[in-house]
Write an enzyme that holds these catalytic residues in place. Structure first.
Site, PDB file in Angstrom:
ATOM      1  N   GLY A 157       0.824  -1.204   0.000  1.00  0.00           N
ATOM      2  CA  GLY A 157       0.000   0.000   0.000  1.00  0.00           C
ATOM      3  C   GLY A 157       0.857   1.254   0.000  1.00  0.00           C
ATOM      4  N   LEU A 175       0.458   3.680  -2.022  1.00  0.00           N
ATOM      5  CA  LEU A 175       0.810   3.577  -3.439  1.00  0.00           C
ATOM      6  C   LEU A 175       1.329   4.896  -3.997  1.00  0.00           C
ATOM      7  CD1 LEU A 175      -2.193   1.447  -4.791  1.00  0.00           C
ATOM      8  CD2 LEU A 175      -0.007   0.664  -3.841  1.00  0.00           C
ATOM      9  N   HIS A 176       2.346   4.784  -4.855  1.00  0.00           N
ATOM     10  CA  HIS A 176       2.886   5.938  -5.572  1.00  0.00           C
ATOM     11  C   HIS A 176       3.092   5.532  -7.025  1.00  0.00           C
ATOM     12  CE1 HIS A 176       6.691   3.795  -5.216  1.00  0.00           C
ATOM     13  NE2 HIS A 176       6.574   3.794  -3.897  1.00  0.00           N
ATOM     14  N   GLY A 202       5.535   4.502  -8.649  1.00  0.00           N
ATOM     15  CA  GLY A 202       6.296   3.253  -8.840  1.00  0.00           C
ATOM     16  C   GLY A 202       5.352   2.058  -8.883  1.00  0.00           C
ATOM     17  N   HIS A 203       4.434   2.012  -7.915  1.00  0.00           N
ATOM     18  CA  HIS A 203       3.449   0.923  -7.900  1.00  0.00           C
ATOM     19  C   HIS A 203       2.548   1.006  -9.139  1.00  0.00           C
ATOM     20  CE1 HIS A 203       4.032   1.655  -3.410  1.00  0.00           C
ATOM     21  NE2 HIS A 203       4.400   0.414  -3.539  1.00  0.00           N
ATOM     22  N   GLN A 222      15.316  -8.083  -3.920  1.00  0.00           N
ATOM     23  CA  GLN A 222      14.027  -8.773  -3.860  1.00  0.00           C
ATOM     24  C   GLN A 222      13.723  -9.466  -5.197  1.00  0.00           C
ATOM     25  OE1 GLN A 222      10.460  -7.154  -1.710  1.00  0.00           O
ATOM     26  NE2 GLN A 222       9.945  -6.431  -3.735  1.00  0.00           N
ATOM     27  N   VAL A 266      10.865   3.923 -10.883  1.00  0.00           N
ATOM     28  CA  VAL A 266      10.282   5.237 -11.150  1.00  0.00           C
ATOM     29  C   VAL A 266      10.892   6.232 -10.159  1.00  0.00           C
ATOM     30  CG1 VAL A 266       8.151   6.577 -11.260  1.00  0.00           C
ATOM     31  CG2 VAL A 266       8.179   4.199 -12.013  1.00  0.00           C
ATOM     32  N   ARG A 302       8.323   5.228   1.936  1.00  0.00           N
ATOM     33  CA  ARG A 302       8.933   5.795   3.149  1.00  0.00           C
ATOM     34  C   ARG A 302       9.444   7.225   2.957  1.00  0.00           C
ATOM     35  NH1 ARG A 302      10.686   0.199   3.912  1.00  0.00           N
ATOM     36  NH2 ARG A 302       9.985  -0.555   5.948  1.00  0.00           N
TER      37      ARG A 302
HETATM   38  P1  AMP Z   1       6.271  -1.973  -1.558  1.00  0.00           P
HETATM   39  O1  AMP Z   1       4.855  -1.534  -1.422  1.00  0.00           O
HETATM   40  O2  AMP Z   1       7.260  -0.921  -1.170  1.00  0.00           O
HETATM   41  O3  AMP Z   1       6.530  -3.325  -0.943  1.00  0.00           O
HETATM   42  O4  AMP Z   1       6.525  -2.162  -3.105  1.00  0.00           O
HETATM   43  C1  AMP Z   1       5.694  -2.971  -3.901  1.00  0.00           C
HETATM   44  C2  AMP Z   1       6.304  -3.144  -5.246  1.00  0.00           C
HETATM   45  O5  AMP Z   1       6.499  -1.878  -5.858  1.00  0.00           O
HETATM   46  C3  AMP Z   1       7.685  -3.814  -5.182  1.00  0.00           C
HETATM   47  O6  AMP Z   1       7.811  -4.720  -6.243  1.00  0.00           O
HETATM   48  C4  AMP Z   1       8.608  -2.658  -5.336  1.00  0.00           C
HETATM   49  O7  AMP Z   1       9.861  -3.015  -5.896  1.00  0.00           O
HETATM   50  C5  AMP Z   1       7.829  -1.776  -6.291  1.00  0.00           C
HETATM   51  N1  AMP Z   1       8.317  -0.398  -6.210  1.00  0.00           N
HETATM   52  C6  AMP Z   1       8.475   0.359  -5.096  1.00  0.00           C
HETATM   53  N2  AMP Z   1       9.007   1.562  -5.409  1.00  0.00           N
HETATM   54  C7  AMP Z   1       9.189   1.560  -6.755  1.00  0.00           C
HETATM   55  C8  AMP Z   1       9.708   2.515  -7.687  1.00  0.00           C
HETATM   56  N3  AMP Z   1      10.153   3.707  -7.309  1.00  0.00           N
HETATM   57  N4  AMP Z   1       9.741   2.162  -8.992  1.00  0.00           N
HETATM   58  C9  AMP Z   1       9.294   0.946  -9.403  1.00  0.00           C
HETATM   59  N5  AMP Z   1       8.789   0.012  -8.575  1.00  0.00           N
HETATM   60  C10 AMP Z   1       8.741   0.306  -7.268  1.00  0.00           C
END
Ligand code: AMP
Length: 354
Positions: free
Chosen positions: A41, A43-44, A46-47, A192, A215, A226
């Protein structure tokens, strides 16, 4: 968190496994494909970019939103991790509208227009995810876990010993629940991606692992849930990690292949920025600690002395932004008033050249 899906949503929200399995089986029977995007969650972009990629390659996208306790160390930020359910739902709703306006929206596999939209959100409770023993972050705690060693002990795993056990375990559960055709992970968390690929290979999981590019903000800072804790001062200095990695990449691109030359360029940038911060007063500066800057093999993450151009390498790093020593109420100190340490990670891939 909403317990039922309001009718107006364009996707279903699942809190438990059996109804989701029912949907999955229906989709299977109608020859539709499922791409799973696991998230915690907050979400930005990147997600959202991962969801867009999943929608371009599958008829149905399942997004999981679950802050997984077992990947947080006992002293880490599980309680304070940002939880933004309403805005997450709003973002996914908007994205579905965008996908529909691009002529997408659940067409059938193999049709010329690439179909796909988010049809399910899985937001399970911890009791659903950990049905017998409660989730534990204790290294010797009881439970059913997936461990991928030695990959999980390196880099991030060196400072966060239960982290990848938690990640691999929750992903195994999600993959078993959803049985996705494809799973989507961001390159931002490069270790990961290596661990998930290894898990899928070693356990013969019938899913394809797809990686989306990192992203970034306009100046290059990798987006992260974060980052809201940084505030302006630490946000500006936090760019040090990306700048250091870029300096190392430039060294590689200008023909350097030795560890000393490549990491030397990164360390020089980090040291300069730290020295400049230390010269400032406590009310002006943002201090940080470099946890690691690594040059590693793309498959097994062993540290490299020399980059073999035909194999490429992963250049990655982690920096801990320390709490502000002194601050004024006027400055934007971010969520937690600048008191929360923030771990930043980033990486660049040196692609193999044939
Ligand atoms: P998280 O919610 O931080 O566990 O991230 C969920 C998914 O989003 C993971 O596969 C992360 O690698 C991906 N993610 C997080 N930040 C970015 C970003 N800046 N660009 C691309 N993918 C991202």
């Amino acid at each position: 968190m909403a317990s039922q899906t309001p009718k107006s949503h364009s996707f279903q929200v699942f809190r438990d496994v059996p109804p989701l399995r029912q949907l999955r089986q229906q989709l299977l029977r109608s020859d539709r494909t499922v791409g799973l995007v696991p998230t915690m969650g907050a979400l930005h972009e990147g997600h959202l970019s991962l969801i867009r990629q999943a929608a371009a390659e599958n008829t149905d996208v399942f997004v999981s939103i679950y802050v997984n306790p077992t990947q947080f160390g006992v002293n880490e930020d599980l309680e304070s991790y940002p939880r933004t359910w309403d805005s997450d739902i709003e973002k996914i709703e908007k994205l579905n509208a965008e996908l529909a306006s691009h002529g997408q929206g659940n067409g059938v596999k193999g049709s010329s227009t690439t179909p796909g939209r988010v049809t399910a959100i899985l937001a399970p409770t911890s009791k659903v995810m950990y049905p017998t023993l409660p989730p534990t972050s204790e290294i010797h705690g009881y439970g059913s876990f997936v461990t991928i060693t030695p990959l999980a002990t390196k880099l991030e795993g060196a400072s966060r010993p239960v982290f990848f056990r938690g990640v691999a375990t929750v992903c195994m559960k999600l993959f078993n629940i959803v049985t996705p055709d494809r799973v989507y992970f961001g390159q931002k968390d490069v270790q990961q991606t290596v661990i998930i690929r290894r898990m899928v290979q070693d356990f013969h999981l019938g899913t394809e692992v797809k990686i989306g590019t990192t992203v970034r903000e306009h100046d290059g800072l990798a987006m992260s849930s974060r980052n809201v804790y940084l505030g302006d001062r630490r946000r500006a200095v936090g760019l040090v990690l990306y700048s250091a990695l870029k300096a190392a990449e430039n060294a590689f691109e200008s023909g350097k292949v030795s560890r000393a030359d490549i990491l030397g360029a990164a360390n020089e940038v980090a040291q300069k920025v730290l020295a400049a911060q230390k010269a400032l007063s406590p009310s002006e500066r943002a201090l940080f600690e470099v946890d690691y800057i690594s040059l590693a093999d793309p498959d097994d993450l062993t540290e490299l002395e020399v980059v073999d151009r035909t194999r490429g390498a992963i250049l990655s790093g982690a920096v801990k932004m320390l709490p502000l020593e002194e601050s004024s109420p006027e400055e934007n100190r971010g969520l937690g008033d600048g008191k929360v340490p923030v771990r930043l990670i980033d990486n660049l891939i040196f692609k193999p050249k044939v």
